[in-house]
Design a protein around this motif. Structure first.
Motif, PDB file in Angstrom:
ATOM      1  N   VAL A   1       0.841  -1.107   0.190  1.00  0.00           N
ATOM      2  CA  VAL A   1      -0.116   0.062   0.175  1.00  0.00           C
ATOM      3  C   VAL A   1       0.957   1.339  -0.202  1.00  0.00           C
ATOM      4  O   VAL A   1       0.734   2.053  -0.712  1.00  0.00           O
TER       5      VAL A   1
ATOM      6  N   LEU B   1       1.188   4.082  -2.883  1.00  0.00           N
ATOM      7  CA  LEU B   1       1.141   5.359  -2.350  1.00  0.00           C
ATOM      8  C   LEU B   1       2.181   6.377  -3.043  1.00  0.00           C
ATOM      9  O   LEU B   1       1.991   7.394  -3.561  1.00  0.00           O
TER      10      LEU B   1
ATOM     11  N   LEU C   1      -4.557  13.119   1.973  1.00  0.00           N
ATOM     12  CA  LEU C   1      -4.639  11.771   1.999  1.00  0.00           C
ATOM     13  C   LEU C   1      -5.223  11.167   3.411  1.00  0.00           C
ATOM     14  O   LEU C   1      -4.791  11.625   4.370  1.00  0.00           O
TER      15      LEU C   1
ATOM     16  N   ILE D   1      -6.034   7.591   5.187  1.00  0.00           N
ATOM     17  CA  ILE D   1      -5.949   6.208   5.055  1.00  0.00           C
ATOM     18  C   ILE D   1      -7.029   5.751   6.268  1.00  0.00           C
ATOM     19  O   ILE D   1      -7.000   5.996   7.341  1.00  0.00           O
TER      20      ILE D   1
ATOM     21  N   LEU E   1      -7.739  12.055  -1.343  1.00  0.00           N
ATOM     22  CA  LEU E   1      -7.330  10.514  -1.738  1.00  0.00           C
ATOM     23  C   LEU E   1      -7.749   9.803  -0.425  1.00  0.00           C
ATOM     24  O   LEU E   1      -7.188   9.896   0.574  1.00  0.00           O
TER      25      LEU E   1
ATOM     26  N   PHE F   1      -7.725   6.003   1.034  1.00  0.00           N
ATOM     27  CA  PHE F   1      -7.300   4.722   0.655  1.00  0.00           C
ATOM     28  C   PHE F   1      -7.619   3.617   1.606  1.00  0.00           C
ATOM     29  O   PHE F   1      -7.417   3.897   3.180  1.00  0.00           O
TER      30      PHE F   1
ATOM     31  N   ALA G   1      -8.833   4.758  -3.419  1.00  0.00           N
ATOM     32  CA  ALA G   1      -8.130   3.663  -3.428  1.00  0.00           C
ATOM     33  C   ALA G   1      -8.219   2.717  -2.498  1.00  0.00           C
ATOM     34  O   ALA G   1      -8.562   2.911  -1.530  1.00  0.00           O
ATOM     35  N   THR G   2      -8.016   1.350  -2.847  1.00  0.00           N
ATOM     36  CA  THR G   2      -8.143   0.089  -2.155  1.00  0.00           C
ATOM     37  C   THR G   2      -7.285  -0.904  -2.435  1.00  0.00           C
ATOM     38  O   THR G   2      -6.762  -1.125  -3.539  1.00  0.00           O
ATOM     39  N   THR G   3      -7.278  -1.842  -1.429  1.00  0.00           N
ATOM     40  CA  THR G   3      -6.580  -3.092  -1.680  1.00  0.00           C
ATOM     41  C   THR G   3      -7.368  -4.063  -2.686  1.00  0.00           C
ATOM     42  O   THR G   3      -6.789  -4.692  -3.370  1.00  0.00           O
TER      43      THR G   3
END
Length: 603
Positions: free
Chosen positions: A176, A180, A228, A230, A547, A549, A580-582
């Motif tokens: 991750v 990034l 960002l 998370i 963003l 994540f 955004a993602t895994t």
């Protein structure tokens, strides 16, 4: 600018098409190192992912003549000079590659492209199998993240959550951070980093280390992403467990969406063809904003889809009827010029009408309605402390174990854990119905925090009331709150982002104490770049690009909720979200990852 066929990727807050272009260039550079004709042997789960960044026609221009799936035994005969295995770094794949190499009778040059990174264990396995010296080269193709749409990026790591929580494999946390870092190199240094959940700080620390090692502190690119955030999935397990009720979310629940593609029964799409002309293979439909009608439908509650399809049908009919009013050659030319677009719109309408009919059948079933009814009761704190009659019925009918466990985990989380007597009853019935191997499945779910409170201070009712997660009055066709995506339940993750935007997380510090993990202190990465961002757009800032994540997966309903927040007028600067993602997940896939991983380990 994005290449032909991917222009829609450039229509978001940032030009995500640039990520696709960078990946294409890197892949073609690797291919060109192998001069001459080539055959690609694909690790099957990678094929659709690669189709999002490169077309076969372009691969042909760079010497690729044949493509095969990675299976054991001998490869099909081909006259190519190079055999290139494109694979994930998994030991089982090395066994298949070794078989392919050992059974090849013609003289070939063999190569491996590991995606997204090389693996010491894989190299060691190739040496044990005696084929390491047969390899001309071993390369690493860092496809860390792929664009699914103009505002969605995915690493396509479906087991990252179970790997981390059950097998203590934290490699995805590093990946991750690496993804990034790649985004920062493309779009400039992100000025502010925020995070919540167990591994948000770890990602931030890795990112700082990678940036330092790569010399990215000298990155002079103009920042395009301002903040960002998370979010660790463990912060909010409830939202994936609740059935998604948006158009895109229900497609994923009923049929699954993989790499922005849905697969449906083909017979529902060929009503005008003779039976002998129909194909038995599934109908594949790309589900991206490139399809204008899907762009209109995707984030709507399913109850609002019918009127949109009806309106679109009327519009298309009116456009076709314009041919009756053509009175001159020029008007005829204009009509003919618009005809391809009209035909494209008509085909899209036919596709989504068929899909909507399939989803309607799915949502009209007694099983679906009973499931939704139980979810609504549990989310409202009704009957959470006793054995559920509906879950008992599902066990009696031996419905899929993922469905049973999904409801059971939701009951556990909304009740702050199950009473010992209730838990033991469910455990006994699951083992009796589905087999003893699921003792490990249950243990996995306990360890993950799904079948026990995820945090010692967890209190669902307090969290629900403080964050207004349950909204009584919801207008599904003209929503005013993100709770429309679940017809009354607001995804906790999206509500946190709404509060983050205004009035800020400091206003809910008491709530965060009840959630798993901590809130990390904001990190300002570069004061100079922050000044550059502010100065580059004059004295006022009209848009803030954030963003978000998700470590451990995100649902389509959560994505729809964040898009809703982007469109919602707050009176302040406009918020634009890039997600955004895994991986993209739903309740079934999340639960299944724990069941599958347990079976794999116990085999």
């Amino acid at each position: 600018m994005s290449s032909s066929g991917a222009a829609h990727l450039s229509e978001g807050p940032i030009d995500i098409g640039l990520i696709r272009e960078a990946a294409r260039k890197e892949l073609l550079k690797l291919l060109d190192r192998c001069g001459g004709t080539k055959a690609l042997v694909w690790d099957l789960p990678l094929t659709e992912r690669f189709s999002l960044i490169v077309e076969f026609s372009l691969l042909k221009e760079h010497g690729v003549q044949r493509m095969f799936s990675l299976t054991g035994g001998k490869l099909n005969d081909s006259d190519v000079r190079h055999i290139i295995f494109v694979t994930r770094p998994e030991v089982d794949a090395m066994n298949l590659i070794a078989q392919n190499i050992q059974k090849e009778v013609r003289e070939k040059k063999f190569h491996i492209f590991f995606v997204p990174s090389k693996s010491f264990q894989c190299k060691q396995r190739l040496e044990e199998l005696g084929v390491a010296n047969s390899l001309e080269s071993i390369e690493e193709f860092r496809l860390d993240i792929v664009p699914l749409d103009y505002d969605v990026l995915s690493m396509e790591l479906p087991n990252s959550l179970s790997d981390r929580l059950i097998h203590e494999d934290y490699s995805s946390v590093y990946l991750v951070a690496r993804a990034l870092n790649g985004l920062q190199r493309q779009f400039g240094t992100i000025q502010e980093i925020h995070g919540a959940g167990h591994y948000a700080r770890a990602v931030c620390d890795y990112l700082k280390k990678i940036s330092y090692e790569n010399g990215d502190n000298e990155n002079n690119a103009q920042p395009q992403i301002n903040r960002l955030v998370i979010l660790d999935r463990t912060l909010d397990f409830i939202s994936p467990l609740v059935t998604q009720l948006t158009y895109e979310g229900l497609i994923d629940e009923a049929y699954g969406i993989h790499n922005a593609t849905g697969q449906f029964p083909s017979e529902r799409f060929f009503s005008n063809k003779k039976p002998e002309e129909e194909t038995k293979s599934d109908k594949k439909v790309m589900l991206t904003s490139k399809d204008e009608l899907f762009q209109d439908l995707r984030d709507k509650n399913f109850n609002a889809v019918g009127p949109v399809l009806k309106s679109k049908t009327k519009q298309i009919k009116e456009k076709y009827d314009e041919r009756h009013d053509v009175n001159s050659v020029r008007e005829m030319k204009d009509y003919v010029k618009n005809l391809p677009k009209m035909q494209e719109d008509k085909a899209s309408l036919a596709n989504h009408t068929s899909i909507a009919e399939l989803i309607k059948e799915f949502t009209d079933t007694e099983s679906f309605l009973d499931t939704i009814n139980l979810e609504q009761e549990l989310l409202n704190g009704i009957g959470t402390d006793k054995i559920s009659q509906y879950i008992e019925d599902c066990l009696f009918r031996k419905e899929p174990i993922t469905k049973v466990l999904r409801l059971l985990c939701l009951q556990c989380l909304t009740n702050n854990g199950l009473k010992p007597k209730v838990f033991e009853y469910y455990k006994k019935e699951i083992i009796h119905t589905y087999g003893f191997e699921h003792i490990i499945t249950i243990r996995n779910l306990e360890k993950a925090g799904l079948l026990q409170p995820p945090w010692k201070l967890w209190n669902y009712n307090t969290i629900r009331k403080s964050l207004r997660l349950v909204v009584e009055e919801i207008n599904e066709k003209d929503p005013k709150d993100i709770a429309y995506v679940h017809s009354g339940y607001a995804p906790l993750s999206a509500r946190l982002m709404q509060i983050f935007s205004h009035p800020g997380w400091r206003s809910i510090e008491e709530v965060f104490r009840l959630l798993p993990g901590s809130v990390m202190s904001p990190v300002v990465t570069d004061e100079d770049s922050k000044k550059k961002w502010k100065g580059s757009l004059g004295s006022s800032r009209d848009t803030i690009v954030t963003l978000v994540f998700f470590i451990g997966g995100v649902t389509y309903a959560e994505i729809s909720a964040l898009r809703f927040l982007s469109d919602f007028e707050t009176g302040g600067p406009k918020e634009e979200y890039v997600i955004a993602t895994t991986s993209i997940i739903n309740g079934n896939s999340m639960i299944k990852s724990f069941v599958e991983s347990c079976n794999t380990k116990s085999a």
